[in-house]
Design a protein around this motif. Structure first.
Motif, short mmCIF file in Angstrom:
data_model
loop_
_atom_site.label_atom_id
_atom_site.label_comp_id
_atom_site.label_asym_id
_atom_site.label_seq_id
_atom_site.Cartn_x
_atom_site.Cartn_y
_atom_site.Cartn_z
N CYS A 160 49.32 38.87 36.42
CA CYS A 160 49.06 40.11 36.98
C CYS A 160 48.13 41.10 35.79
N HIS B 203 47.47 47.43 40.87
CA HIS B 203 47.95 46.24 40.49
C HIS B 203 47.14 44.84 40.97
N ILE B 204 46.57 43.97 40.25
CA ILE B 204 45.91 42.97 40.72
C ILE B 204 46.63 41.64 40.29
N HIS B 205 46.65 40.82 41.36
CA HIS B 205 47.30 39.29 40.93
C HIS B 205 46.11 38.52 40.61
NI NI Z 1 50.94 40.36 40.71
#
Ligand code: NI
Length: 138
Positions: free
Chosen positions: A98, A90-92
């Motif tokens: 996201c 998961h990458i913000h």
């Molecule tokens: Ni995120």
């Protein structure tokens, strides 16, 4: 490496010229590797057509985590298919968006189902399933 067979191919000049331009643009060093990859791609495509075949893939989704209950629903689907989901990142990306990349392994029908369930959720802006192969048969 298995035994290698050399074979000749008859092809129109104009078609071969287009093929050479295409493979050059795609960074192939020679026609042999390009032709091998074309054949492998066809074999992988055929493999995906079999619901029971063992496959691997990645599901990439972009979503707004502020959409109500979305994060919870994404997690629920991933728990439901924990046998097939082998990794997730998961990458913000920014305040709202996201990126999630989910690696899956299992029967092709199950992989498609997981992908459809995730991508169709409200708040998932874009998603793509890339199905590939375990590498055993190509
Ligand atoms: Ni995120």
């Amino acid at each position: 490496m298995s035994q290698i067979t050399r074979f000749g191919v008859s092809i129109e000049n104009a078609l071969l010229e287009k093929f050479d331009q295409l493979i050059f643009a795609r960074s192939y060093k020679n026609r042999s590797e390009a032709i091998r990859d074309l054949i492998r791609n066809e074999l992988v495509l055929q493999h995906w057509g079999d619901d029971e075949a063992e496959s691997v893939g990645t599901i990439t989704i972009i979503f707004d985590h502020h959409v109500r209950e979305l994060t919870e629903m994404l997690t629920n689907v991933q728990h439901q298919f924990n046998e097939q989901i082998i990794a997730a990142t998961h990458i913000h990306l920014d305040h709202h968006n996201c990126l999630e990349v989910i690696a899956v392994r299992g029967k092709t029908a199950a992989i498609r189902k997981i992908s459809d369930k995730l991508i169709s959720l409200r708040g998932v802006k874009h998603g793509k399933l890339v199905m590939t192969t375990t590498g055993k048969d190509v």
